[in-house]
Design an enzyme around this catalytic site. Structure first.
Site, PDB file in Angstrom:
ATOM      1  NE  ARG A   1     -22.972 -31.063  58.836  1.00  0.00           N
ATOM      2  CZ  ARG A   1     -23.913 -29.943  57.899  1.00  0.00           C
ATOM      3  NH1 ARG A   1     -24.443 -28.689  58.618  1.00  0.00           N
ATOM      4  NH2 ARG A   1     -24.403 -30.574  57.484  1.00  0.00           N
TER       5      ARG A   1
ATOM      6  NE  ARG B   1     -27.237 -12.501  60.003  1.00  0.00           N
ATOM      7  CZ  ARG B   1     -27.848 -13.509  59.366  1.00  0.00           C
ATOM      8  NH1 ARG B   1     -29.093 -13.791  58.239  1.00  0.00           N
ATOM      9  NH2 ARG B   1     -28.104 -14.514  59.872  1.00  0.00           N
TER      10      ARG B   1
ATOM     11  CD  GLU C   1     -22.421 -34.190  57.673  1.00  0.00           C
ATOM     12  OE1 GLU C   1     -22.703 -33.380  56.451  1.00  0.00           O
ATOM     13  OE2 GLU C   1     -22.809 -33.913  58.935  1.00  0.00           O
TER      14      GLU C   1
ATOM     15  CG  ASP D   1     -31.660 -24.432  51.931  1.00  0.00           C
ATOM     16  OD1 ASP D   1     -29.947 -24.444  52.487  1.00  0.00           O
ATOM     17  OD2 ASP D   1     -31.140 -23.011  51.417  1.00  0.00           O
TER      18      ASP D   1
ATOM     19  CE1 TYR E   1     -26.331 -28.081  49.178  1.00  0.00           C
ATOM     20  CE2 TYR E   1     -27.067 -26.654  49.670  1.00  0.00           C
ATOM     21  CZ  TYR E   1     -26.545 -27.411  49.947  1.00  0.00           C
ATOM     22  OH  TYR E   1     -25.749 -27.293  51.422  1.00  0.00           O
TER      23      TYR E   1
ATOM     24  NE  ARG F   1     -27.820 -22.957  50.150  1.00  0.00           N
ATOM     25  CZ  ARG F   1     -27.264 -23.411  50.796  1.00  0.00           C
ATOM     26  NH1 ARG F   1     -25.904 -23.193  51.271  1.00  0.00           N
ATOM     27  NH2 ARG F   1     -27.987 -23.949  52.069  1.00  0.00           N
TER      28      ARG F   1
ATOM     29  NE  ARG G   1     -17.848 -33.984  48.183  1.00  0.00           N
ATOM     30  CZ  ARG G   1     -16.408 -34.659  48.003  1.00  0.00           C
ATOM     31  NH1 ARG G   1     -16.190 -34.920  47.174  1.00  0.00           N
ATOM     32  NH2 ARG G   1     -15.772 -34.604  49.723  1.00  0.00           N
TER      33      ARG G   1
END
Length: 324
Positions: free
Chosen positions: A230, A69, A256, A306, A304, A65, A199
């Site tokens: 993070r 680049r 986190e 976004d 999942y 996903r 999770r």
């Protein structure tokens, strides 16, 4: 390597060497996209720390996903417009509920007349601990109620959608014609077919007496050894400014930590591997047979999502249900 052309040549040579034509898991998918060096240095450790499983046991779509680049563009996605609501999602939801009457710590069913949309929000939904399970009850009883705000919305916080046996409360289910349920789908059915895997996330927050900690809203720690995944420095989501445009002299950071979900924890991410996918399909059959309930969101659909995709899904659902 200092140029995109040199990086492309290196990645292509590693892809050819790996010779993966049909990736079967996340590791193979990642190597087929970016080669072994980037996979080992940036993906493997972070992913296994985040999901608590070897990359060979995770589905390929998790990494697929994300765009690859060979440019100096450091945006997360390729979308033309990217961002978050000004002031954050909490401020956006507060605006959506403008004029609502907020009631806390009471029986949701006692003051539920004349409700266009009853919404439960909060951190603790009682013994079943579906803390991320925000529940909206949509419809109108046709009666006039005393505590309804100008927006005809009542917000009840600290209310458990489930009774002591773990079943959805009948008084809540009967308030409206349809219920939008965004909690864990297996919790709704009392885990009767078994537990789906999730999770969970734990945050350690710290207020620092300095204007800058890391100079960025989010920094990922991609190594396996660092215990957190993070660090979020919240002020940089608003470019370090307060509502009046002034610089903020202090900063708040959140470390986190990812962990395996267990009953009593807050579920965050569905584990969309083959085993859980099969179990979810059985729960979905039960959900499809449940009249008057719409299951949505990451937990309700065990998917999942976004944020842009889950908002689009919610808008599509509203268009289907409301015909607008």
């Amino acid at each position: 390597m200092v140029t995109p052309e040199e990086a492309a040549e290196k990645i292509e040579s590693q892809r050819r060497e790996a010779d993966i034509t049909e990736p079967k898991n996340l590791e193979e998918q990642a190597i087929s996209l970016v080669g072994t060096d980037i996979y080992e240095k940036l993906i493997k450790g972070y992913t296994e720390k985040q999901w608590g499983r070897p990359c060979t046991e995770l589905p390929a779509f998790i990494i697929k996903r994300l765009p690859v680049r060979l440019t100096f563009d450091n945006n997360y996605f390729n979308a033309l417009y990217q961002g978050i609501p000004v002031g954050g999602y909490t401020k956006m939801v507060a605006a959506m509920l403008g004029g609502a009457v907020v009631q806390t710590g009471e029986d949701f069913g006692k003051n539920a007349a004349a409700v266009a949309a009853d919404v439960q929000i909060g951190k603790d939904f009682g013994q079943n601990k579906t803390a991320a399970a925000d529940v909206s009850v949509c419809g109108n009883s046709g009666k006039s109620g005393a505590n309804v705000g100008s927006g005809s919305i009542e917000v009840h916080v600290g209310v458990d959608f489930f009774d002591e046996s773990g079943a959805p409360r009948k008084d809540l289910r009967s308030i409206a014609d349809k219920v939008v349920y965004t909690g864990a789908i297996d919790a709704y059915f009392g885990y009767k077919l078994g537990y789906l895997e999730y999770r969970s996330v734990r945050f350690e927050n710290e207020l620092l007496d300095k204007p800058n900690f890391q100079g960025n809203a989010a920094v990922n720690y991609t190594d396996r050894e660092t215990p957190w995944t993070r660090i979020i420095e919240h002020k940089w989501f608003e470019f370090g400014k307060d509502d009046e445009g002034n610089d903020i002299p202090k900063t708040v950071i959140s470390r986190e930590f990812s962990s395996e979900w267990k009953p009593g924890d807050e579920p965050y991410y569905p584990v969309n591997d083959e085993k859980n996918g099969k179990l979810y399909e059985e729960y979905k059959k039960l959900a499809d047979a449940e009249t008057g309930v719409i299951f949505g969101g990451r937990l309700g659909e065990y998917k999942y999502y976004d944020m842009d995709k889950v908002i689009a899904s919610a808008l599509d659902m509203c268009e289907r249900e409301l015909g607008k």
